[in-house]
Design a protein around this motif. Structure first.
Motif, PDB file in Angstrom:
ATOM      1  N   THR A   1     -10.963 -14.464   5.636  1.00 12.63           N
ATOM      2  CA  THR A   1      -9.448 -15.831   5.053  1.00 12.63           C
ATOM      3  C   THR A   1      -8.250 -15.068   4.025  1.00 12.63           C
ATOM      4  OG1 THR A   1     -10.676 -16.044   3.143  1.00 12.63           O
ATOM      5  CG2 THR A   1     -11.722 -17.265   5.461  1.00 12.63           C
ATOM      6  N   PRO A   2      -7.456 -15.772   4.721  1.00 17.69           N
ATOM      7  CA  PRO A   2      -6.617 -15.430   2.997  1.00 17.69           C
ATOM      8  C   PRO A   2      -6.551 -15.391   2.294  1.00 17.69           C
ATOM      9  CG  PRO A   2      -5.626 -16.785   5.429  1.00 17.69           C
ATOM     10  CD  PRO A   2      -7.302 -16.692   5.072  1.00 17.69           C
ATOM     11  N   SER A   3      -7.522 -16.545   1.579  1.00 19.11           N
ATOM     12  CA  SER A   3      -7.784 -15.879   0.190  1.00 19.11           C
ATOM     13  C   SER A   3      -9.242 -15.046  -0.428  1.00 19.11           C
ATOM     14  CB  SER A   3      -8.536 -17.248  -0.184  1.00 19.11           C
ATOM     15  OG  SER A   3     -10.101 -17.472   0.829  1.00 19.11           O
ATOM     16  N   GLU A   4      -9.340 -14.050   0.532  1.00 18.10           N
ATOM     17  CA  GLU A   4     -10.368 -13.028   0.371  1.00 18.10           C
ATOM     18  C   GLU A   4      -9.503 -12.784   0.697  1.00 18.10           C
ATOM     19  OE1 GLU A   4     -13.953 -10.739  -0.030  1.00 18.10           O
ATOM     20  OE2 GLU A   4     -13.176 -12.761  -0.495  1.00 18.10           O
ATOM     21  N   ALA A   5      -8.334 -11.731   1.126  1.00 15.93           N
ATOM     22  CA  ALA A   5      -7.298 -10.686   1.758  1.00 15.93           C
ATOM     23  C   ALA A   5      -6.512 -10.763   0.305  1.00 15.93           C
ATOM     24  CB  ALA A   5      -6.669 -10.800   3.061  1.00 15.93           C
TER      25      ALA A   5
ATOM     26  N   LYS B   1      -5.547  -8.552  -4.595  1.00 15.22           N
ATOM     27  CA  LYS B   1      -4.878  -8.124  -6.372  1.00 15.22           C
ATOM     28  C   LYS B   1      -5.480  -7.659  -6.818  1.00 15.22           C
ATOM     29  CE  LYS B   1      -4.206 -12.029  -9.845  1.00 15.22           C
ATOM     30  NZ  LYS B   1      -4.610 -13.145  -9.677  1.00 15.22           N
ATOM     31  N   GLU B   2      -6.775  -7.201  -6.469  1.00 13.92           N
ATOM     32  CA  GLU B   2      -7.705  -6.680  -7.387  1.00 13.92           C
ATOM     33  C   GLU B   2      -8.046  -5.157  -6.624  1.00 13.92           C
ATOM     34  OE1 GLU B   2     -11.678  -8.062  -6.775  1.00 13.92           O
ATOM     35  OE2 GLU B   2     -11.181 -10.896  -7.621  1.00 13.92           O
ATOM     36  N   SER B   3      -6.979  -4.640  -6.401  1.00 12.98           N
ATOM     37  CA  SER B   3      -6.720  -3.061  -5.157  1.00 12.98           C
ATOM     38  C   SER B   3      -8.110  -2.832  -4.868  1.00 12.98           C
ATOM     39  CB  SER B   3      -6.103  -2.398  -6.465  1.00 12.98           C
ATOM     40  OG  SER B   3      -4.810  -2.586  -7.622  1.00 12.98           O
ATOM     41  N   HIS B   4      -9.022  -3.164  -4.080  1.00 12.47           N
ATOM     42  CA  HIS B   4     -10.039  -2.939  -3.552  1.00 12.47           C
ATOM     43  C   HIS B   4      -9.410  -2.868  -1.827  1.00 12.47           C
ATOM     44  CE1 HIS B   4     -13.035  -4.144  -6.119  1.00 12.47           C
ATOM     45  NE2 HIS B   4     -11.998  -5.078  -6.645  1.00 12.47           N
TER      46      HIS B   4
ATOM     47  N   LYS C   1      10.488 -11.549   6.953  1.00  9.42           N
ATOM     48  CA  LYS C   1      10.205 -12.734   7.412  1.00  9.42           C
ATOM     49  C   LYS C   1       9.002 -13.499   6.552  1.00  9.42           C
ATOM     50  CE  LYS C   1      14.295 -13.420  10.314  1.00  9.42           C
ATOM     51  NZ  LYS C   1      13.870 -13.118  11.836  1.00  9.42           N
ATOM     52  N   MET C   2       7.472 -12.653   6.927  1.00  6.86           N
ATOM     53  CA  MET C   2       6.681 -12.671   6.785  1.00  6.86           C
ATOM     54  C   MET C   2       6.175 -12.345   5.927  1.00  6.86           C
ATOM     55  SD  MET C   2       6.214 -14.476   9.676  1.00  6.86           S
ATOM     56  CE  MET C   2       7.087 -14.775  11.216  1.00  6.86           C
ATOM     57  N   TRP C   3       6.393 -11.487   4.724  1.00  2.00           N
ATOM     58  CA  TRP C   3       6.075 -10.969   3.327  1.00  2.00           C
ATOM     59  C   TRP C   3       5.297 -11.340   2.386  1.00  2.00           C
ATOM     60  CZ3 TRP C   3       6.538  -5.946   3.547  1.00  2.00           C
ATOM     61  CH2 TRP C   3       6.375  -5.072   2.567  1.00  2.00           C
ATOM     62  N   LEU C   4       3.993 -10.922   2.400  1.00  5.03           N
ATOM     63  CA  LEU C   4       3.489 -11.827   1.541  1.00  5.03           C
ATOM     64  C   LEU C   4       3.220 -10.377   0.042  1.00  5.03           C
ATOM     65  CD1 LEU C   4       0.309 -11.927   3.356  1.00  5.03           C
ATOM     66  CD2 LEU C   4       1.458 -13.566   2.373  1.00  5.03           C
ATOM     67  N   PRO C   5       3.414 -11.036  -1.298  1.00  5.59           N
ATOM     68  CA  PRO C   5       3.551 -10.293  -2.576  1.00  5.59           C
ATOM     69  C   PRO C   5       2.552  -8.919  -2.348  1.00  5.59           C
ATOM     70  CG  PRO C   5       3.590 -12.187  -2.680  1.00  5.59           C
ATOM     71  CD  PRO C   5       3.511 -12.538  -1.173  1.00  5.59           C
ATOM     72  N   GLY C   6       2.395  -7.937  -2.604  1.00  2.00           N
ATOM     73  CA  GLY C   6       1.492  -6.979  -2.623  1.00  2.00           C
ATOM     74  C   GLY C   6       1.347  -5.648  -1.113  1.00  2.00           C
ATOM     75  N   ALA C   7       2.029  -6.179  -0.509  1.00  2.00           N
ATOM     76  CA  ALA C   7       2.357  -5.326   0.889  1.00  2.00           C
ATOM     77  C   ALA C   7       3.169  -4.444   1.240  1.00  2.00           C
ATOM     78  CB  ALA C   7       2.071  -6.972   1.700  1.00  2.00           C
ATOM     79  N   ILE C   8       2.461  -4.118   1.942  1.00  2.46           N
ATOM     80  CA  ILE C   8       3.373  -1.916   2.544  1.00  2.46           C
ATOM     81  C   ILE C   8       3.900  -3.244   3.952  1.00  2.46           C
ATOM     82  CG2 ILE C   8       2.928  -0.935   0.471  1.00  2.46           C
ATOM     83  CD1 ILE C   8       1.462   0.631   2.662  1.00  2.46           C
ATOM     84  N   THR C   9       4.740  -2.302   4.012  1.00  5.26           N
ATOM     85  CA  THR C   9       5.077  -1.905   6.053  1.00  5.26           C
ATOM     86  C   THR C   9       3.860  -0.995   6.197  1.00  5.26           C
ATOM     87  OG1 THR C   9       6.614  -0.217   5.566  1.00  5.26           O
ATOM     88  CG2 THR C   9       7.887  -2.836   5.337  1.00  5.26           C
TER      89      THR C   9
END
Length: 64
Positions: free
Chosen positions: A7-11, A16-19, A34-42
């Protein structure tokens, strides 16, 4: 190995917990931005860092 859907919440929690490493699965930066989520990398950044990633590291690829 088949991909596992979460789920998105699990991801979000795992990243967030660096797992897990959160990676935007789109190949071009324009689409990623356009689809960026905080903490993501390309995907390009992930590929550049691939040799640093430990075998047991969880990796989450996302697309929307």
């Amino acid at each position: 190995m088949e991909p596992i859907r979460i789920t998105p919440s699990e991801a979000y929690r795992l990243a967030k917990e660096s797992h897990a490493i959160l990676v935007c699965a789109y190949p071009d930066i324009e689409t990623c931005s356009k689809m960026w989520l905080p903490g993501a990398i390309t995907r390009t950044e992930f590929q550049a860092r691939l040799q640093e990633v430990k075998k047991e590291q969880e990796i989450i690829f996302y697309c929307t």
